[in-house]
Design an enzyme around this catalytic site. Structure first.
Site, PDB file in Angstrom:
ATOM      1  N   ARG A  58      40.954   7.688 -17.299  1.00 33.62           N
ATOM      2  CA  ARG A  58      42.288   8.182 -16.921  1.00 33.62           C
ATOM      3  C   ARG A  58      42.328   8.415 -15.412  1.00 33.62           C
ATOM      4  NH1 ARG A  58      42.867  13.271 -17.000  1.00 33.62           N
ATOM      5  NH2 ARG A  58      42.100  13.632 -19.113  1.00 33.62           N
ATOM      6  N   TYR A 115      69.458   1.447 -11.932  1.00 31.16           N
ATOM      7  CA  TYR A 115      69.001   1.093 -13.280  1.00 31.16           C
ATOM      8  C   TYR A 115      69.294   2.251 -14.252  1.00 31.16           C
ATOM      9  CZ  TYR A 115      65.634   0.220 -17.009  1.00 31.16           C
ATOM     10  OH  TYR A 115      65.038   0.038 -18.220  1.00 31.16           O
ATOM     11  N   ASP A 188      63.163   1.468  -5.164  1.00 33.89           N
ATOM     12  CA  ASP A 188      62.803   0.694  -6.350  1.00 33.89           C
ATOM     13  C   ASP A 188      62.886  -0.777  -5.931  1.00 33.89           C
ATOM     14  OD1 ASP A 188      62.818  -0.791  -8.724  1.00 33.89           O
ATOM     15  OD2 ASP A 188      63.786   0.807  -9.861  1.00 33.89           O
ATOM     16  N   LYS A 213      58.470  -6.499 -14.889  1.00 34.36           N
ATOM     17  CA  LYS A 213      59.416  -7.547 -14.520  1.00 34.36           C
ATOM     18  C   LYS A 213      58.701  -8.649 -13.738  1.00 34.36           C
ATOM     19  CE  LYS A 213      62.057  -4.556 -16.531  1.00 34.36           C
ATOM     20  NZ  LYS A 213      62.870  -3.582 -15.827  1.00 34.36           N
TER      21      LYS A 213
HETATM   22  C1  PLP Z   1      63.120  -2.197 -15.890  1.00 36.83           C
HETATM   23  C2  PLP Z   1      63.399  -1.430 -14.665  1.00 36.83           C
HETATM   24  C3  PLP Z   1      62.885  -0.141 -14.487  1.00 36.83           C
HETATM   25  C4  PLP Z   1      62.087   0.573 -15.542  1.00 36.83           C
HETATM   26  O1  PLP Z   1      60.852  -0.002 -15.745  1.00 36.83           O
HETATM   27  P1  PLP Z   1      60.084  -0.002 -17.167  1.00 36.83           P
HETATM   28  O2  PLP Z   1      58.864  -0.783 -16.898  1.00 36.83           O
HETATM   29  O3  PLP Z   1      61.001  -0.601 -18.177  1.00 36.83           O
HETATM   30  O4  PLP Z   1      59.822   1.444 -17.489  1.00 36.83           O
HETATM   31  C5  PLP Z   1      63.148   0.497 -13.283  1.00 36.83           C
HETATM   32  N1  PLP Z   1      63.887  -0.090 -12.320  1.00 36.83           N
HETATM   33  C6  PLP Z   1      64.405  -1.312 -12.462  1.00 36.83           C
HETATM   34  C7  PLP Z   1      65.214  -1.912 -11.359  1.00 36.83           C
HETATM   35  C8  PLP Z   1      64.187  -2.026 -13.646  1.00 36.83           C
HETATM   36  O5  PLP Z   1      64.734  -3.248 -13.785  1.00 36.83           O
END
Ligand code: PLP
Length: 399
Positions: A58, A115, A188, A213
């Site tokens: 961890r 998001y 982000d 993603k």
């Molecule tokens: C999918 C997404 C998230 C969240 O990520 P997860 O891996 O699904 O928890 C945050 N920001 C953006 C822009 C996203 O497309």
């Protein structure tokens, strides 16, 4: 990570770094690909005698460290003080930032089309812990300036391009505003990836990713990450990553790293395919509006052209005939798969208002009901064009 990794590759290009930073052939076996260390614990040579810094997975794991080092080398090339942290999901990474840096009574500024899951954290989770937020139109730095509460705003959250409206925030202008107010800036960077945009070099303090993603890129691993160059912030994140424990498995880190190695060539193809799809959409009389920062008429186009090296693989558009037509269109494609998520090699289509962004229905962040979002994959573009064109024609009422 070791500074050695960055020294060695600091002048190398992006794809060379993606393949080499932090990734050495195994000294014992010569294995070119770093192994998956599933071990939860590490033998100590006498109490506290750690062989290479690892004691419990961890707190730290060799496979995770390779991924974290590689990612830091992409978001902050050549910088000795870059720190990467991996998490079990993008939202776990976002949650770690909140709980590491904020206290009850603090105020946060968030974008008006962030998001949906990010919004849900601020609205439904953090609010219960006494965190207050304001929504700003982050396409306009003046809107951020108005939303900042001097002395109370500790964090300005940016997402650029946003999901699903593809709006653009000026990272350096907003970072100046936030820093003057004493707030930390988080970007982000999920949509752009470090291949197209490096927010830390534009003034942001932290970058957060949904590794699920483009970084993972193959729709087979859920993950998140944070990168910073600020040693103080890194210390707080490191403490909370271990204290709260939402870490990814070594196998997930290995998969994510395999994705990262091909990020550059995948992004090139995502970008060129998306541009072709945008051209096709613009020719359709049923398409009312196309959201894509590469279009000269996009309100954020000039800023995007300045802070990104290309415009990415995400495209949204509104279709004539309202929500019903949009639903028919989403169900009518066959190469584009109807599904949530984005950034994988395969093309996806979805209806944000009813799917990914259902959690913002009725809020200031609500998205148009006739909005269709595409994650343009890396298939042969002619097949994507044919599929989408057929679906648009087939979705007309009466046809
Ligand atoms: C999918 C997404 C998230 C969240 O990520 P997860 O891996 O699904 O928890 C945050 N920001 C953006 C822009 C996203 O497309």
């Amino acid at each position: 990570m070791t500074s050695q990794d960055h020294d060695d590759w600091s002048t190398a290009g992006f794809s060379t770094r993606a393949i080499h930073v932090g990734q050495h052939p195994d000294p014992l076996t010569g294995a070119v690909i770093p192994p998956i260390h599933m071990s939860t614990t590490f033998k100590q040579d006498g109490v506290g005698g750690l062989r290479s810094g690892f004691e419990y997975s961890r707190s730290g794991n060799p496979t995770r460290e390779v991924f974290e080092t590689a990612l830091a080398g992409l978001e902050a090339p050549g910088d000795r003080e870059a720190f990467g942290f991996a998490f079990g999901s993008g939202l776990a990474a976002s949650d770690c930032i909140l709980r590491s840096l904020l206290s009850p009574g603090d105020h946060v500024v968030i974008p008006n089309d962030t998001y949906g899951g990010t919004y849900r954290i601020f609205d439904s989770v953090a609010a219960k812990w006494g965190l207050d937020y304001s929504v700003a139109n982050t396409q306009d730095p003046a809107s951020v300036l108005r939303a900042v509460v001097s002395g109370r705003t500790k964090l300005v959250w940016l997402e650029t391009p946003t999901n699903p409206m593809l709006s653009i925030a000026d990272i350096s202008a907003i970072s100046d505003i936030a820093h003057q107010a004493g707030a930390v800036v988080v970007v982000d960077n999920t949509f752009a990836t470090p291949y197209l945009q490096q927010p830390l070099s534009l003034g942001a303090d932290l970058v957060v990713h949904s590794v699920t993603k483009y970084l993972g890129g193959h729709s087979d691993v859920v993950g998140g990450a944070i990168v910073t160059r600020d040693a103080g912030l890194a210390e707080q994140i490191r403490f909370h990553q271990n204290a709260m424990g939402s870490v990814p498995s070594p196998f997930d880190c290995w998969l994510a790293l395999r994705g990262v190695r091909t990020l550059g060539i995948r992004m090139d193809r995502h970008c060129s395919n998306a541009r072709r799809i945008v051209d096709l959409l613009l020719e359709q009389s049923d398409v009312l509006q196309v959201f894509y920062p590469g279009l000269a008429g996009h309100p954020g186009h000039e800023i995007a052209a300045r802070q990104m090296s290309d415009f990415g693989g995400m495209v949204s558009f509104r279709i004539a005939g309202g929500e019903e037509a949009a639903r028919r269109l989403c169900a009518a494609t066959s190469v584009f798969t109807l599904g949530e998520s984005l950034g994988g090699v395969e093309s996806l289509i979805e209806l944000p208002a009813a799917m990914t962004h259902l959690s913002v229905a009725g809020s200031e962040l609500e998205v148009p009901a006739d909005l269709v979002r595409l994650s343009v994959g890396i298939e042969d573009v002619a097949d994507l064009e044919k599929d989408l064109l057929g679906a648009i024609e087939g979705s007309r009422l009466g046809s």
